[in-house]
Design a protein around this motif. Structure first.
Motif, PDB file in Angstrom:
ATOM      1  N   PRO A  11       1.802  75.105 -55.347  1.00  9.20           N
ATOM      2  CA  PRO A  11       1.285  73.743 -55.217  1.00  9.20           C
ATOM      3  C   PRO A  11       2.306  72.788 -54.597  1.00  9.20           C
ATOM      4  O   PRO A  11       3.518  72.978 -54.729  1.00  9.20           O
ATOM      5  N   LEU A  12       1.793  71.752 -53.957  1.00  7.47           N
ATOM      6  CA  LEU A  12       2.620  70.664 -53.440  1.00  7.47           C
ATOM      7  C   LEU A  12       2.607  69.556 -54.489  1.00  7.47           C
ATOM      8  O   LEU A  12       1.550  69.002 -54.810  1.00  7.47           O
ATOM      9  N   VAL A  13       3.774  69.256 -55.046  1.00  8.97           N
ATOM     10  CA  VAL A  13       3.882  68.310 -56.149  1.00  8.97           C
ATOM     11  C   VAL A  13       4.621  67.057 -55.691  1.00  8.97           C
ATOM     12  O   VAL A  13       5.758  67.131 -55.239  1.00  8.97           O
ATOM     13  N   HIS A  14       3.959  65.921 -55.833  1.00 10.94           N
ATOM     14  CA  HIS A  14       4.561  64.624 -55.494  1.00 10.94           C
ATOM     15  C   HIS A  14       5.273  64.086 -56.726  1.00 10.94           C
ATOM     16  O   HIS A  14       4.656  63.894 -57.777  1.00 10.94           O
ATOM     17  N   CYS A  15       6.563  63.854 -56.602  1.00 10.08           N
ATOM     18  CA  CYS A  15       7.371  63.369 -57.721  1.00 10.08           C
ATOM     19  C   CYS A  15       7.872  61.959 -57.438  1.00 10.08           C
ATOM     20  O   CYS A  15       8.729  61.765 -56.572  1.00 10.08           O
ATOM     21  N   ILE A  16       7.324  60.986 -58.152  1.00  8.53           N
ATOM     22  CA  ILE A  16       7.937  59.660 -58.188  1.00  8.53           C
ATOM     23  C   ILE A  16       8.836  59.705 -59.416  1.00  8.53           C
ATOM     24  O   ILE A  16       8.386  59.519 -60.542  1.00  8.53           O
ATOM     25  N   THR A  17      10.095  59.986 -59.190  1.00 10.47           N
ATOM     26  CA  THR A  17      10.974  60.278 -60.309  1.00 10.47           C
ATOM     27  C   THR A  17      12.257  59.475 -60.198  1.00 10.47           C
ATOM     28  O   THR A  17      12.437  58.697 -59.250  1.00 10.47           O
ATOM     29  N   MET A  38       9.238  63.970 -52.479  1.00 14.77           N
ATOM     30  CA  MET A  38       9.768  62.836 -53.226  1.00 14.77           C
ATOM     31  C   MET A  38       9.560  61.571 -52.399  1.00 14.77           C
ATOM     32  O   MET A  38      10.155  61.422 -51.342  1.00 14.77           O
ATOM     33  N   ALA A  39       8.709  60.694 -52.885  1.00  9.82           N
ATOM     34  CA  ALA A  39       8.427  59.458 -52.148  1.00  9.82           C
ATOM     35  C   ALA A  39       8.105  58.357 -53.146  1.00  9.82           C
ATOM     36  O   ALA A  39       7.435  58.609 -54.148  1.00  9.82           O
ATOM     37  N   ASP A  40       8.606  57.141 -52.890  1.00 12.23           N
ATOM     38  CA  ASP A  40       8.275  56.028 -53.787  1.00 12.23           C
ATOM     39  C   ASP A  40       8.038  54.722 -53.036  1.00 12.23           C
ATOM     40  O   ASP A  40       8.065  53.649 -53.624  1.00 12.23           O
ATOM     41  N   ALA A  64      10.847  47.292 -59.900  1.00  9.59           N
ATOM     42  CA  ALA A  64       9.578  46.650 -59.547  1.00  9.59           C
ATOM     43  C   ALA A  64       8.862  47.387 -58.414  1.00  9.59           C
ATOM     44  O   ALA A  64       7.640  47.574 -58.456  1.00  9.59           O
ATOM     45  N   ARG A  65       9.600  47.840 -57.405  1.00  4.53           N
ATOM     46  CA  ARG A  65       8.976  48.506 -56.258  1.00  4.53           C
ATOM     47  C   ARG A  65       8.384  49.852 -56.669  1.00  4.53           C
ATOM     48  O   ARG A  65       7.237  50.171 -56.315  1.00  4.53           O
ATOM     49  N   SER A  66       9.160  50.635 -57.420  1.00  6.91           N
ATOM     50  CA  SER A  66       8.635  51.946 -57.813  1.00  6.91           C
ATOM     51  C   SER A  66       7.495  51.805 -58.819  1.00  6.91           C
ATOM     52  O   SER A  66       6.578  52.630 -58.848  1.00  6.91           O
ATOM     53  N   ARG A  67       7.529  50.760 -59.635  1.00  7.59           N
ATOM     54  CA  ARG A  67       6.427  50.512 -60.564  1.00  7.59           C
ATOM     55  C   ARG A  67       5.126  50.326 -59.798  1.00  7.59           C
ATOM     56  O   ARG A  67       4.088  50.919 -60.150  1.00  7.59           O
ATOM     57  N   ASN A  68       5.147  49.531 -58.746  1.00 11.11           N
ATOM     58  CA  ASN A  68       3.944  49.327 -57.935  1.00 11.11           C
ATOM     59  C   ASN A  68       3.496  50.621 -57.276  1.00 11.11           C
ATOM     60  O   ASN A  68       2.299  50.923 -57.211  1.00 11.11           O
ATOM     61  N   ALA A  69       4.466  51.400 -56.805  1.00 13.04           N
ATOM     62  CA  ALA A  69       4.134  52.675 -56.171  1.00 13.04           C
ATOM     63  C   ALA A  69       3.470  53.619 -57.173  1.00 13.04           C
ATOM     64  O   ALA A  69       2.512  54.331 -56.840  1.00 13.04           O
ATOM     65  N   MET A  70       3.959  53.620 -58.397  1.00  9.28           N
ATOM     66  CA  MET A  70       3.379  54.482 -59.437  1.00  9.28           C
ATOM     67  C   MET A  70       1.922  54.122 -59.708  1.00  9.28           C
ATOM     68  O   MET A  70       1.063  55.003 -59.855  1.00  9.28           O
ATOM     69  N   LEU A  71       1.643  52.839 -59.777  1.00 12.49           N
ATOM     70  CA  LEU A  71       0.277  52.401 -60.052  1.00 12.49           C
ATOM     71  C   LEU A  71      -0.666  52.787 -58.913  1.00 12.49           C
ATOM     72  O   LEU A  71      -1.771  53.290 -59.147  1.00 12.49           O
ATOM     73  N   VAL A  72      -0.223  52.578 -57.682  1.00  8.71           N
ATOM     74  CA  VAL A  72      -1.051  52.932 -56.523  1.00  8.71           C
ATOM     75  C   VAL A  72      -1.264  54.444 -56.468  1.00  8.71           C
ATOM     76  O   VAL A  72      -2.380  54.932 -56.270  1.00  8.71           O
ATOM     77  N   ALA A  73      -0.182  55.198 -56.661  1.00  9.10           N
ATOM     78  CA  ALA A  73      -0.274  56.658 -56.600  1.00  9.10           C
ATOM     79  C   ALA A  73      -1.167  57.198 -57.713  1.00  9.10           C
ATOM     80  O   ALA A  73      -1.985  58.100 -57.486  1.00  9.10           O
ATOM     81  N   GLY A  74      -1.016  56.652 -58.916  1.00  6.99           N
ATOM     82  CA  GLY A  74      -1.823  57.119 -60.039  1.00  6.99           C
ATOM     83  C   GLY A  74      -3.307  56.891 -59.814  1.00  6.99           C
ATOM     84  O   GLY A  74      -4.137  57.770 -60.101  1.00  6.99           O
ATOM     85  N   LYS A  75      -3.651  55.722 -59.304  1.00  2.45           N
ATOM     86  CA  LYS A  75      -5.061  55.428 -59.030  1.00  2.45           C
ATOM     87  C   LYS A  75      -5.618  56.372 -57.966  1.00  2.45           C
ATOM     88  O   LYS A  75      -6.750  56.873 -58.085  1.00  2.45           O
ATOM     89  N   LYS A  76      -4.834  56.616 -56.920  1.00  2.00           N
ATOM     90  CA  LYS A  76      -5.292  57.511 -55.859  1.00  2.00           C
ATOM     91  C   LYS A  76      -5.451  58.933 -56.385  1.00  2.00           C
ATOM     92  O   LYS A  76      -6.419  59.629 -56.045  1.00  2.00           O
ATOM     93  N   ALA A  77      -4.522  59.375 -57.218  1.00  2.00           N
ATOM     94  CA  ALA A  77      -4.623  60.717 -57.795  1.00  2.00           C
ATOM     95  C   ALA A  77      -5.875  60.850 -58.652  1.00  2.00           C
ATOM     96  O   ALA A  77      -6.551  61.883 -58.632  1.00  2.00           O
ATOM     97  N   ASN A  78      -6.184  59.811 -59.421  1.00  2.00           N
ATOM     98  CA  ASN A  78      -7.414  59.822 -60.226  1.00  2.00           C
ATOM     99  C   ASN A  78      -8.646  59.886 -59.341  1.00  2.00           C
ATOM    100  O   ASN A  78      -9.610  60.600 -59.666  1.00  2.00           O
ATOM    101  N   GLU A  79      -8.638  59.165 -58.230  1.00  2.00           N
ATOM    102  CA  GLU A  79      -9.766  59.217 -57.290  1.00  2.00           C
ATOM    103  C   GLU A  79      -9.984  60.641 -56.790  1.00  2.00           C
ATOM    104  O   GLU A  79     -11.123  61.085 -56.635  1.00  2.00           O
ATOM    105  N   ARG A  80      -8.879  61.350 -56.561  1.00  2.00           N
ATOM    106  CA  ARG A  80      -8.956  62.708 -56.020  1.00  2.00           C
ATOM    107  C   ARG A  80      -9.173  63.757 -57.107  1.00  2.00           C
ATOM    108  O   ARG A  80      -9.489  64.908 -56.803  1.00  2.00           O
ATOM    109  N   GLY A  81      -8.956  63.396 -58.351  1.00  2.00           N
ATOM    110  CA  GLY A  81      -9.137  64.341 -59.434  1.00  2.00           C
ATOM    111  C   GLY A  81      -8.036  65.370 -59.566  1.00  2.00           C
ATOM    112  O   GLY A  81      -8.269  66.478 -60.072  1.00  2.00           O
TER     113      GLY A  81
END
Length: 250
Positions: A11-17, A38-40, A64-81
């Protein structure tokens, strides 16, 4: 063996870490046969999440920047399931971390929350004495609180410790063994969360798959500690993951 199945799945795993562990996390995922990215940057979150198989959100060095990225990424991941894993590193350290995790849990549906006992206590609002990002100590029935959090957020929960607890809110499984050197090297828990994200892309019973991953990781710690030298332990972890993921004897 779930590490072996991760290699087969690739699998290809996106890590905001956090920036303390990016290199070790990336190499650890590669050792399992997974592929890390790895992208944030918030501007590319939708594009990146559109092509990955799983997402890890780790708040270890949150800003603050990575927090916003996490929220956007999480919502998109939920959209994709696709699977989304939360590692709430040191959530009890500051109000900013607590607020961030609360917003993430209120906004994003997580497949798994992977934490230590102190982080679980903070999320569950149970009194606990944490020490920075370490677990700390207190009086709590870990399995019962983990079940409560799992039910509240409709998520699997893993609580790591001498005995790991894995629950879906009803069933509770455990993994035992390992070596305490795992707690003395930065990034081993963060890597575990990334490996769990990779494992959740495999077809099958998620709680059983994760229990296998946790037991595999205990075995990794045992193999890596054979020389009993802290300086070589991190390398030993990567070597053990690589060997076990190929289904070979160490």
């Amino acid at each position: 063996m779930s590490l072996y199945n991760i290699r087969r799945r690739n699998p290809l795993v996106h890590c905001i870490t956090n920036n303390v562990v990016t290199n070790f996390t990336a190499n650890g995922l590669l050792a399992t046969g997974a592929s890390p990215i790895m992208a944030d940057e918030v501007e590319e979150m939708n594009d990146v999440v559109s092509v990955v198989d799983a997402l890890l959100i780790n708040i270890g060095t949150i800003h603050a920047r990575s927090r916003n990225a996490m929220l956007v990424a999480g919502k998109k991941a939920n959209e994709r399931g696709i699977p989304v894993v939360l590692d709430p590193v040191g959530v009890g350290v500051s109000a900013f971390r607590k607020e961030t995790v609360k917003e993430l849990l209120d906004t994003v549906t997580f497949s798994l929350i992977r934490c230590n006992a102190g982080e679980l206590a903070t999320i569950a609002e149970v009194e606990w004495h944490s020490k920075g990002v370490d677990s700390g100590d207190g009086d709590m029935e870990v399995a019962e609180v983990a079940k409560e959090v799992a039910n509240k957020y409709n998520s699997l929960v893993i609580v790591t410790g001498p005995t790991d607890v894995i629950t879906n809110g009803e069933t509770v499984l455990y993994s035992t063994g390992g070596n305490e050197l795992m707690t003395q090297v930065t990034g081993t828990g963060c890597l575990l969360s990334a490996i769990c994200a990779a494992a959740l892309t495999i077809d099958g019973n998620s709680i059983e798959l994760l229990q296998e991953v946790m037991q595999n990781y205990k075995d990794v710690a045992t193999k890596a500690s054979e020389q009993d030298l802290l300086g070589s332990f991190q390398v030993g972890v990567l070597n053990a993951i690589h060997v076990l993921s190929r289904g070979e004897e160490y």
